[in-house]
Scaffold this motif. Sequence first.
Motif, PDB file in Angstrom:
ATOM      1  N   ALA A 141      49.105  22.860  46.320  1.00 10.94           N
ATOM      2  CA  ALA A 141      49.248  24.269  45.928  1.00 10.94           C
ATOM      3  C   ALA A 141      49.753  24.425  44.502  1.00 10.94           C
ATOM      4  O   ALA A 141      49.713  25.538  43.960  1.00 10.94           O
ATOM      5  CB  ALA A 141      50.199  24.989  46.885  1.00 10.94           C
ATOM      6  N   PRO A 144      46.786  25.349  41.531  1.00  4.06           N
ATOM      7  CA  PRO A 144      46.405  26.768  41.447  1.00  4.06           C
ATOM      8  C   PRO A 144      47.575  27.678  41.068  1.00  4.06           C
ATOM      9  O   PRO A 144      47.372  28.704  40.407  1.00  4.06           O
ATOM     10  CB  PRO A 144      45.867  27.088  42.842  1.00  4.06           C
ATOM     11  CG  PRO A 144      46.368  26.006  43.734  1.00  4.06           C
ATOM     12  CD  PRO A 144      46.491  24.796  42.873  1.00  4.06           C
ATOM     13  N   ARG A 324      48.794  29.117  49.237  1.00  2.75           N
ATOM     14  CA  ARG A 324      47.812  28.425  50.069  1.00  2.75           C
ATOM     15  C   ARG A 324      46.429  29.043  49.963  1.00  2.75           C
ATOM     16  O   ARG A 324      45.437  28.446  50.401  1.00  2.75           O
ATOM     17  CB  ARG A 324      48.278  28.426  51.532  1.00  2.75           C
ATOM     18  CG  ARG A 324      49.537  27.649  51.771  1.00  2.75           C
ATOM     19  CD  ARG A 324      50.076  27.842  53.183  1.00  2.75           C
ATOM     20  NE  ARG A 324      50.563  29.193  53.421  1.00  2.75           N
ATOM     21  CZ  ARG A 324      51.231  29.565  54.509  1.00  2.75           C
ATOM     22  NH1 ARG A 324      51.489  28.683  55.455  1.00  2.75           N
ATOM     23  NH2 ARG A 324      51.641  30.818  54.650  1.00  2.75           N
ATOM     24  N   GLY A 325      46.347  30.231  49.373  1.00  8.41           N
ATOM     25  CA  GLY A 325      45.070  30.881  49.222  1.00  8.41           C
ATOM     26  C   GLY A 325      44.472  31.265  50.558  1.00  8.41           C
ATOM     27  O   GLY A 325      45.170  31.669  51.493  1.00  8.41           O
ATOM     28  N   LEU A 326      43.155  31.124  50.659  1.00  6.79           N
ATOM     29  CA  LEU A 326      42.458  31.433  51.906  1.00  6.79           C
ATOM     30  C   LEU A 326      42.592  30.222  52.821  1.00  6.79           C
ATOM     31  O   LEU A 326      41.815  29.267  52.749  1.00  6.79           O
ATOM     32  CB  LEU A 326      40.988  31.744  51.630  1.00  6.79           C
ATOM     33  CG  LEU A 326      40.154  32.234  52.812  1.00  6.79           C
ATOM     34  CD1 LEU A 326      40.753  33.501  53.409  1.00  6.79           C
ATOM     35  CD2 LEU A 326      38.714  32.485  52.379  1.00  6.79           C
ATOM     36  N   TYR A 328      42.591  27.697  55.928  1.00  9.38           N
ATOM     37  CA  TYR A 328      41.698  27.375  57.047  1.00  9.38           C
ATOM     38  C   TYR A 328      42.548  26.795  58.173  1.00  9.38           C
ATOM     39  O   TYR A 328      43.269  25.825  57.975  1.00  9.38           O
ATOM     40  CB  TYR A 328      40.639  26.372  56.594  1.00  9.38           C
ATOM     41  CG  TYR A 328      39.753  25.867  57.716  1.00  9.38           C
ATOM     42  CD1 TYR A 328      38.824  26.701  58.327  1.00  9.38           C
ATOM     43  CD2 TYR A 328      39.857  24.547  58.167  1.00  9.38           C
ATOM     44  CE1 TYR A 328      38.017  26.250  59.355  1.00  9.38           C
ATOM     45  CE2 TYR A 328      39.047  24.083  59.191  1.00  9.38           C
ATOM     46  CZ  TYR A 328      38.124  24.936  59.784  1.00  9.38           C
ATOM     47  OH  TYR A 328      37.329  24.478  60.803  1.00  9.38           O
ATOM     48  N   ASN A 377      45.904  35.240  51.718  1.00  9.82           N
ATOM     49  CA  ASN A 377      44.568  35.062  52.292  1.00  9.82           C
ATOM     50  C   ASN A 377      43.459  35.334  51.278  1.00  9.82           C
ATOM     51  O   ASN A 377      42.435  35.951  51.583  1.00  9.82           O
ATOM     52  CB  ASN A 377      44.376  35.962  53.519  1.00  9.82           C
ATOM     53  CG  ASN A 377      45.409  35.685  54.603  1.00  9.82           C
ATOM     54  OD1 ASN A 377      45.864  34.557  54.757  1.00  9.82           O
ATOM     55  ND2 ASN A 377      45.801  36.718  55.326  1.00  9.82           N
ATOM     56  N   SER A 378      43.673  34.873  50.052  1.00 10.55           N
ATOM     57  CA  SER A 378      42.661  35.010  49.010  1.00 10.55           C
ATOM     58  C   SER A 378      42.781  33.828  48.061  1.00 10.55           C
ATOM     59  O   SER A 378      43.895  33.400  47.728  1.00 10.55           O
ATOM     60  CB  SER A 378      42.833  36.321  48.237  1.00 10.55           C
ATOM     61  OG  SER A 378      41.974  36.348  47.106  1.00 10.55           O
ATOM     62  N   ASN A 379      41.645  33.313  47.628  1.00 15.14           N
ATOM     63  CA  ASN A 379      41.684  32.200  46.684  1.00 15.14           C
ATOM     64  C   ASN A 379      42.026  32.651  45.271  1.00 15.14           C
ATOM     65  O   ASN A 379      42.330  31.826  44.411  1.00 15.14           O
ATOM     66  CB  ASN A 379      40.348  31.447  46.693  1.00 15.14           C
ATOM     67  CG  ASN A 379      40.190  30.616  47.956  1.00 15.14           C
ATOM     68  OD1 ASN A 379      41.172  30.173  48.542  1.00 15.14           O
ATOM     69  ND2 ASN A 379      38.953  30.414  48.384  1.00 15.14           N
ATOM     70  N   ASP A 380      41.964  33.953  45.016  1.00 16.30           N
ATOM     71  CA  ASP A 380      42.535  34.503  43.784  1.00 16.30           C
ATOM     72  C   ASP A 380      43.992  34.814  44.108  1.00 16.30           C
ATOM     73  O   ASP A 380      44.356  35.953  44.399  1.00 16.30           O
ATOM     74  CB  ASP A 380      41.772  35.763  43.367  1.00 16.30           C
ATOM     75  CG  ASP A 380      42.304  36.345  42.054  1.00 16.30           C
ATOM     76  OD1 ASP A 380      43.081  35.657  41.369  1.00 16.30           O
ATOM     77  OD2 ASP A 380      41.930  37.496  41.733  1.00 16.30           O
ATOM     78  N   ILE A 381      44.820  33.763  44.082  1.00 14.18           N
ATOM     79  CA  ILE A 381      46.151  33.891  44.677  1.00 14.18           C
ATOM     80  C   ILE A 381      47.030  34.902  43.962  1.00 14.18           C
ATOM     81  O   ILE A 381      47.887  35.535  44.575  1.00 14.18           O
ATOM     82  CB  ILE A 381      46.854  32.521  44.755  1.00 14.18           C
ATOM     83  CG1 ILE A 381      47.048  31.916  43.363  1.00 14.18           C
ATOM     84  CG2 ILE A 381      46.077  31.564  45.644  1.00 14.18           C
ATOM     85  CD1 ILE A 381      47.872  30.651  43.379  1.00 14.18           C
TER      86      ILE A 381
END
Length: 738
Positions: A141, A144, A324-326, A328, A377-381
């Motif tokens: 983490a 990013p 953690r972004g999105l 899984y 819950n987004s990869n654009d943290i």
Amino acid sequence: MEKKTVLSRLLALALVAQSFAQQPAPRPSPPAQPPAEAGDEEIVRITTNLVQLDVVVTDKGGRQVTDLKAEDFDILEDGKPQKIMNFSYVSAVTAPSPAPPDVASSPAGAAAPPVPTRTRRENVHRAIAVVVDDLAMAADAFVPAREAIRKFVDQQVQEGDLVAVIRTGGEVGILQQFTSDRRLLYQAISRVRPSIRSIGGMSAFEPVARDAIAAAGGGGRSAPGSDDRPGSRGSADSNAGGALARDAASFQAGNVVVPLLRALGNVVNGMRELPGRKSLILFSPGFALYNPIYNPPDLPLIEARHLSNLANRAAVTLYTVDPRGLAYTGPTAADPMTGLSGRQIGDRMSDRSRILFETQGGTQFLADQTGGLAFKNSNDILPAARISEDLKGYYLIGYRPGGETFNRRFHKITARVRNRPDLEVRTRTGFFGLTEDEMRRAPYSSSDRLLLALMTPFAAQEIGVQLTPIFNNLPGAGSFLRSMLHIDAGALTFTPETGGWQRAEIVIHGVLFGDNGGVSDEHRRSYTVRLRGGALKSAQEHGLDYVFNMPAKKPGSYQFRVALLDSVSSHVGSAGQFVEVPELKKDRIALSGVIVNGVADTEGSPGAAARSAAQAQEGLVETQDPEATPAVRRFRQGMFLAYGYVVFNPRADKATGRPRLAAQPRLFRDGKLVFAGQETPIDTQTQPDPTRVAAAGRLQLGTDLPPGDYVLQITVTDSLAAPKRNTATQWIDFEIVK
């Protein structure tokens, strides 16, 4: 008095020799006038006469709505409507932060770094703390997170912003890390990496080994009666693998969550006295508000409520970011699924989803309670533009509290806009019924006031102190900072003695703050100043200059701060500056600090300037022009500005044994380039030591240059060195007066 150093002798010789040899000094053109500055606003107040709140209103796209009026709002305390007494919209928008200067005229196309601007309390519009929970974040983490923070600094930091990048692992300093200097911010960002104390690898999303599952005895559910409060685990984990994951999360919470919340409380308390719109951006994988390992089990919730109350009192809004972004939560190749039933696999995936939800619930709670936002819950943290839009301003709304407000209970606040359900209205959720007077701490002791003066990013003003730190290195002595202090002696308390003498007792404390605000080195001494007659009168009118050496054993970038305490009155003064201690063992050039001095004319004055510069490094001195000294650095329009420095480690020509160096001066005001001088060779033929080359020059300060703060930047190019290692820069700030 200390003996004259090698540096001072070289500077004196260089200033005398080169000043006479130069052509008439170039004259910079006047810069554009700076824009008017916004005033400071007190955001949150809770007194017997006024409860004042900050309210942000946005549309569905996250854009601020700024044209509402008082009659558009409803403010409720515990569900009861309140009459709005004060109302305004406060904008925190300023001009974009100045970009690095145009480098087209730089030697060999070298890009000189941007120079900093002086931080003044009245110029600050926003204070932003970026806090990285490096004890809990998983290793993957950090990359990013670093990229997101750097993007935020690059694109969203404005003029009038104070920013700090703080890591929760290791020694943490708070106030001294707030800066407007991008160099310090980039260096702090580069250190955002996994901590040796990090337990982020114990994430609930790590695969659980088969032997661990077997050792736990297979599946099974925990006892009934699980807590159903917000953030709890509901019916408990459904198998041994889930139980181990829960235990890992519990261990992580026990060693990280409460310390994290208390560390955030320290940051919030440190920001209490900062001006402007205040926000804290937390990068953290989160925490559950309820955890059965604690006694009581809702201790995280108690700590989170305490933190949110501190933040609301200090007018700090919390924004939380899940690095953690999105995430899984389904099965992966790393999971040992062989031999597990479908129910066991489903239970494990369900447990992971539950843990994700619960840990995000803790950070969501902090954002909700303080009027901020939670990004997850987004990869654009970190949507930098979204936060910047949220921080651009706020409505300041106040109402008169009733008698039942101050009953020491929690009071819920609700703000809404009438007949506009399409708008999102956010403010702090409430406050405890205590007035600001009841919350006020006991008066600080003299020692506390001295330490606070060292930590604050602003100068303490009770006693005027000006700091000029000059990096130097001497054979056998190593690297140090020759620190010149100019002290407003008129603000000191002098007590009479026999024979007409007057005595003042002072304490001087200097500190180098390094990585994450930790103390790298310090110097503290007590002094007695005894003066009488004309010397006393001159000191009280023009001030005292004093010099002391601060060890700088390790290369790196530092915040150097000095505070002075009057032992009789307990008044304090402070000053600070960014300093860079170069690594002289590397095969590349480096520069000492720059010494500047005012020269009234071109005939003979450079020699006097050199002598004054040298004398000012030796202790308390008297000068003919007390304003235009290396310590005070206050020069009149039309003066010649003489400067000197030393170049370390230049490459030598194999044929002559001498370096080939050239220098270019630049002048900045408010971060904007106003003058770039010509690149001129540095005389190296008469230098006694070709590895330590003294250099000097001068500029005439035109009569059309407006009064204000300026920065002189020197860039030196070594034509014999490799292109990526052939330049070095140094700067010093000064003031122009009429």
